[in-house]
Design a protein around this motif. Sequence first.
Motif, PDB file in Angstrom:
ATOM      1  N   ALA A 198       1.025  -1.057   0.431  1.00 25.26           N
ATOM      2  CA  ALA A 198      -0.075   0.019  -0.517  1.00 25.26           C
ATOM      3  C   ALA A 198       0.921   1.355  -0.136  1.00 25.26           C
ATOM      4  CB  ALA A 198      -0.761   0.063   1.395  1.00 25.26           C
ATOM      5  N   ASP A 199       0.149   2.364  -0.045  1.00 29.19           N
ATOM      6  CA  ASP A 199       1.095   3.742  -0.060  1.00 29.19           C
ATOM      7  C   ASP A 199       0.859   4.452   0.952  1.00 29.19           C
ATOM      8  OD1 ASP A 199       2.849   5.850  -0.879  1.00 29.19           O
ATOM      9  OD2 ASP A 199       1.318   6.590  -1.486  1.00 29.19           O
ATOM     10  N   ILE A 200       2.344   4.841   2.156  1.00 27.58           N
ATOM     11  CA  ILE A 200       1.287   4.887   3.285  1.00 27.58           C
ATOM     12  C   ILE A 200       1.132   6.631   3.278  1.00 27.58           C
ATOM     13  CG2 ILE A 200       3.990   5.808   4.023  1.00 27.58           C
ATOM     14  CD1 ILE A 200       0.706   4.089   6.533  1.00 27.58           C
ATOM     15  N   LYS A 201       1.314   7.402   2.298  1.00 30.19           N
ATOM     16  CA  LYS A 201       1.737   8.426   2.646  1.00 30.19           C
ATOM     17  C   LYS A 201      -0.145   8.472   1.599  1.00 30.19           C
ATOM     18  CE  LYS A 201       4.046  11.792   1.026  1.00 30.19           C
ATOM     19  NZ  LYS A 201       5.409  12.724   2.196  1.00 30.19           N
ATOM     20  N   THR A 202      -0.372   7.890   0.859  1.00 32.44           N
ATOM     21  CA  THR A 202      -2.176   8.369   0.492  1.00 32.44           C
ATOM     22  C   THR A 202      -2.821   8.125   1.563  1.00 32.44           C
ATOM     23  OG1 THR A 202      -1.366   7.328  -1.628  1.00 32.44           O
ATOM     24  CG2 THR A 202      -4.048   7.426  -1.150  1.00 32.44           C
ATOM     25  N   VAL A 203      -2.968   6.124   2.254  1.00 36.24           N
ATOM     26  CA  VAL A 203      -2.935   6.110   3.697  1.00 36.24           C
ATOM     27  C   VAL A 203      -3.144   7.126   4.446  1.00 36.24           C
ATOM     28  CG1 VAL A 203      -2.972   4.887   5.365  1.00 36.24           C
ATOM     29  CG2 VAL A 203      -2.617   3.915   3.548  1.00 36.24           C
ATOM     30  N   GLY A 204      -2.315   8.195   4.911  1.00 40.47           N
ATOM     31  CA  GLY A 204      -2.079   8.890   5.795  1.00 40.47           C
ATOM     32  C   GLY A 204      -2.850  10.979   5.244  1.00 40.47           C
ATOM     33  N   LYS A 205      -2.950  10.700   3.429  1.00 43.99           N
ATOM     34  CA  LYS A 205      -3.788  11.723   3.731  1.00 43.99           C
ATOM     35  C   LYS A 205      -5.190  11.263   3.873  1.00 43.99           C
ATOM     36  CE  LYS A 205      -3.450  14.547  -0.471  1.00 43.99           C
ATOM     37  NZ  LYS A 205      -3.492  14.037  -2.471  1.00 43.99           N
ATOM     38  N   ALA A 206      -5.517  10.190   3.122  1.00 42.75           N
ATOM     39  CA  ALA A 206      -7.178  10.203   2.930  1.00 42.75           C
ATOM     40  C   ALA A 206      -7.391  10.043   4.344  1.00 42.75           C
ATOM     41  CB  ALA A 206      -7.049   8.489   2.578  1.00 42.75           C
ATOM     42  N   MET A 207      -6.203   9.742   6.068  1.00 40.29           N
ATOM     43  CA  MET A 207      -7.332   9.507   6.989  1.00 40.29           C
ATOM     44  C   MET A 207      -7.016  10.952   7.864  1.00 40.29           C
ATOM     45  SD  MET A 207      -4.409   6.830   8.917  1.00 40.29           S
ATOM     46  CE  MET A 207      -4.926   7.356  10.691  1.00 40.29           C
ATOM     47  N   GLY A 208      -5.629  11.596   7.316  1.00 40.88           N
ATOM     48  CA  GLY A 208      -6.179  13.363   7.196  1.00 40.88           C
ATOM     49  C   GLY A 208      -7.570  13.714   6.550  1.00 40.88           C
ATOM     50  N   MET A 209      -8.138  13.432   6.166  1.00 44.15           N
ATOM     51  CA  MET A 209      -9.474  14.319   5.494  1.00 44.15           C
ATOM     52  C   MET A 209     -10.314  13.654   6.396  1.00 44.15           C
ATOM     53  SD  MET A 209      -9.065  13.196   1.478  1.00 44.15           S
ATOM     54  CE  MET A 209      -7.662  13.831   0.616  1.00 44.15           C
ATOM     55  N   ASP A 210     -10.599  13.251   7.418  1.00 40.76           N
ATOM     56  CA  ASP A 210     -11.801  12.744   8.514  1.00 40.76           C
ATOM     57  C   ASP A 210     -11.181  13.890   9.251  1.00 40.76           C
ATOM     58  OD1 ASP A 210     -13.126  10.922  10.511  1.00 40.76           O
ATOM     59  OD2 ASP A 210     -12.958  12.251  11.398  1.00 40.76           O
ATOM     60  N   ASP A 211     -11.586  14.939   9.915  1.00 37.37           N
ATOM     61  CA  ASP A 211     -11.889  16.360  10.539  1.00 37.37           C
ATOM     62  C   ASP A 211     -11.322  15.396  12.145  1.00 37.37           C
ATOM     63  OD1 ASP A 211     -14.445  18.320  11.308  1.00 37.37           O
ATOM     64  OD2 ASP A 211     -14.240  15.961  11.873  1.00 37.37           O
ATOM     65  N   ARG A 212     -12.050  14.971  12.616  1.00 35.26           N
ATOM     66  CA  ARG A 212     -11.818  13.856  13.816  1.00 35.26           C
ATOM     67  C   ARG A 212     -10.091  14.001  14.199  1.00 35.26           C
ATOM     68  NH1 ARG A 212     -15.912   9.210  13.149  1.00 35.26           N
ATOM     69  NH2 ARG A 212     -15.016   9.346  11.646  1.00 35.26           N
ATOM     70  N   ILE A 213      -9.413  12.939  12.503  1.00 34.86           N
ATOM     71  CA  ILE A 213      -8.118  12.323  12.563  1.00 34.86           C
ATOM     72  C   ILE A 213      -7.042  13.623  12.169  1.00 34.86           C
ATOM     73  CG2 ILE A 213      -6.688  10.755  11.847  1.00 34.86           C
ATOM     74  CD1 ILE A 213      -8.843   9.231  11.196  1.00 34.86           C
ATOM     75  N   GLY A 214      -7.132  14.615  11.613  1.00 34.43           N
ATOM     76  CA  GLY A 214      -6.336  15.715  11.079  1.00 34.43           C
ATOM     77  C   GLY A 214      -5.302  15.024  10.303  1.00 34.43           C
ATOM     78  N   PRO A 215      -4.938  16.379   9.342  1.00 27.67           N
ATOM     79  CA  PRO A 215      -3.506  15.779   8.030  1.00 27.67           C
ATOM     80  C   PRO A 215      -2.175  15.633   9.117  1.00 27.67           C
ATOM     81  CG  PRO A 215      -4.217  18.346   8.133  1.00 27.67           C
ATOM     82  CD  PRO A 215      -5.749  17.247   8.774  1.00 27.67           C
ATOM     83  N   LYS A 216      -2.377  16.560  10.429  1.00 26.68           N
ATOM     84  CA  LYS A 216      -0.824  16.754  10.511  1.00 26.68           C
ATOM     85  C   LYS A 216      -0.656  15.447  11.898  1.00 26.68           C
ATOM     86  CE  LYS A 216      -0.875  22.009  10.231  1.00 26.68           C
ATOM     87  NZ  LYS A 216      -1.283  23.379  11.515  1.00 26.68           N
ATOM     88  N   PHE A 217       1.434  15.399  11.587  1.00 26.05           N
ATOM     89  CA  PHE A 217       1.515  14.252  12.880  1.00 26.05           C
ATOM     90  C   PHE A 217       0.998  12.665  11.760  1.00 26.05           C
ATOM     91  CE2 PHE A 217       4.049  16.502  15.939  1.00 26.05           C
ATOM     92  CZ  PHE A 217       3.320  17.615  14.829  1.00 26.05           C
ATOM     93  N   LEU A 218       1.070  12.856  10.656  1.00 27.73           N
ATOM     94  CA  LEU A 218       1.028  11.510   9.867  1.00 27.73           C
ATOM     95  C   LEU A 218       1.636  11.090   9.359  1.00 27.73           C
ATOM     96  CD1 LEU A 218      -2.993  11.431   9.526  1.00 27.73           C
ATOM     97  CD2 LEU A 218      -1.637   9.866  11.407  1.00 27.73           C
ATOM     98  N   ASN A 219       3.197  12.016   8.919  1.00 31.59           N
ATOM     99  CA  ASN A 219       4.220  11.531   7.898  1.00 31.59           C
ATOM    100  C   ASN A 219       4.947  10.398   9.049  1.00 31.59           C
ATOM    101  OD1 ASN A 219       3.248  13.862   6.811  1.00 31.59           O
ATOM    102  ND2 ASN A 219       4.291  14.689   8.124  1.00 31.59           N
ATOM    103  N   ALA A 220       4.673   9.086   8.031  1.00 29.81           N
ATOM    104  CA  ALA A 220       6.183   7.840   9.070  1.00 29.81           C
ATOM    105  C   ALA A 220       7.357   8.308   8.136  1.00 29.81           C
ATOM    106  CB  ALA A 220       5.436   6.796   7.925  1.00 29.81           C
ATOM    107  N   GLY A 221       8.115   7.645   8.259  1.00 28.42           N
ATOM    108  CA  GLY A 221       9.863   7.778   8.720  1.00 28.42           C
ATOM    109  C   GLY A 221      10.556   7.007  10.367  1.00 28.42           C
ATOM    110  N   ILE A 222      11.357   7.631  10.075  1.00 27.55           N
ATOM    111  CA  ILE A 222      12.109   6.528  10.718  1.00 27.55           C
ATOM    112  C   ILE A 222      12.482   6.761  12.802  1.00 27.55           C
ATOM    113  CG2 ILE A 222      14.128   5.809   9.770  1.00 27.55           C
ATOM    114  CD1 ILE A 222      15.939   8.679  10.332  1.00 27.55           C
ATOM    115  N   GLY A 223      11.352   7.900  12.746  1.00 28.92           N
ATOM    116  CA  GLY A 223      10.703   8.214  14.025  1.00 28.92           C
ATOM    117  C   GLY A 223      10.848   9.772  14.062  1.00 28.92           C
ATOM    118  N   TYR A 224      10.964   9.789  15.738  1.00 32.30           N
ATOM    119  CA  TYR A 224      10.984  11.290  15.844  1.00 32.30           C
ATOM    120  C   TYR A 224      11.881  11.495  17.301  1.00 32.30           C
ATOM    121  CZ  TYR A 224       8.194   9.347  20.376  1.00 32.30           C
ATOM    122  OH  TYR A 224       7.931   8.064  21.472  1.00 32.30           O
TER     123      TYR A 224
END
Length: 441
Positions: free
Chosen positions: A230-256
């Motif tokens: 699957a494509d995680i960027k699209t997963v995160g983008k579509a998740m974030g379109m739900d304003d209960r989730i919100g688009p920010k802080f859904l960028n996957a990577g090597i961690g915070y």
Amino acid sequence: MKISVIGTGYVGLIQSVGLSKLGFEVTGIDIDERKIKKLNSGISTLHEEQLEEELKLFINENLKFTSSYESINDSNIVFLCVGTPQDDFGNADLKFLYSAVESVKKYIGDKPKTVVIKSTVPVGTCRKIKEILKDYPVEVISNPEFLREGIAFKDFFEPERIVLGVENPENIETINLLKRVYNHFEKKGVPFVISSWETSELIKYASNAFLATKISFINEISKFSDIVGADIKTVGKAMGMDDRIGPKFLNAGIGYGGSCFPKDVKALGKQFESFELESKLINATESINQTQTTWFFENKIKKYYGDVSGKTFAVLGLAFKPFTDDLRESKAIELINILLKNGAIVKGFDYIEKARENTINKYTLSDSKSLGYSLHILDELNDTLFNVDGIIIATEYDFDKENWSELKNLVNNPVIFDGKNVMDSKTLKSLGYTYFGIGKN
Ligand code: UDX
């Protein structure tokens, strides 16, 4: 109104300059004479956007810095902005805070004062501080900050809420005093959250732990996304379109990384433990983050080369996030250490000169000296990429803007490991690069 601010670190310096910009007479206090000297000559001790030019406007006008606590005597309000670093067990270390409280006690005089705790402190700390100061004419208020490093000055002037924790929410006089300080924001319609001390202290930890949990959640999903294609960027983008989730802080990577999320998540977990409460989700957020970089190395880099020993890698990005010089808990540094321990040679680059300098110092002054022999920090991206066997994106700069068609001629092997999923993989592949993201093709 005269205000003292104790601590000139990431929170205190922003608070001092911000309040002086709002027109208050501010004295910043710090035990570090070198810092005091620099600040009084208008030199910022932090790499923060806008800060130095603002500092220069107000220094020696309505803003000054001193190492003497005596100035507290004249102040109506004292902000405590000292560091509460993590101790060896993961708890918040409050020694600097309590030392500042003792100094306040010494110089408080007989005029009533309001002591404002802006440092991030475990739930219950304000109540303990009030107890220490019980024989003095002092009100204690909790006023946590929500500043992001690098843009903290902007965040100071654009808060989404101002949280004030007080002993007694009916104590209108104390609340109104702080509302006078933050009147600029009240007039702009910034909401105030008036609560108890404990509620205010917990709002800070819960906010940071939730943001960190969002990141660990998308990082966990990214590993599954990787396997199922699957494509995680699209997963995160579509998740974030739900304003209960919100688009920010859904960028996957090597961690915070950084000086806040890792520390605050651990400290909150320890607070749960101290009440014999299990913190399953908080511990999961931490353990996902602790393993994400290793997972990336094992499943992407090592899987491709088999053995990285003797191979040379360009690691692009050194600080824990873009446009800062801060290496604290940086995942880029964690990845560099893994590469070096596996016998690789590393050429490191960051657009921020101070981040490059701090990395050089880190590997020449500390116990990582032996590791440092195979680490070379370069000032130019081209030099960093010259003759490397692989390219690793470790901090989420917009590296895409570089001319990868030209840069390809410099490298030994055009392979990119995108630890922050920030590169345009389609274009890179069309240029002849091999591309590996995390849950991203
Ligand atoms: C954070 C909080 O955002 C701020 O509100 C709090 O007051 C202090 O802690 P900061 O530590 O400056 O601020 O960094 P932030 O911009 O939040 O990023 C923290 C880390 O998370 C960075 O390493 C960043 O790379 C990482 N991150 C952020 C992700 O991995 N994915 C994301 O989607 C967002």
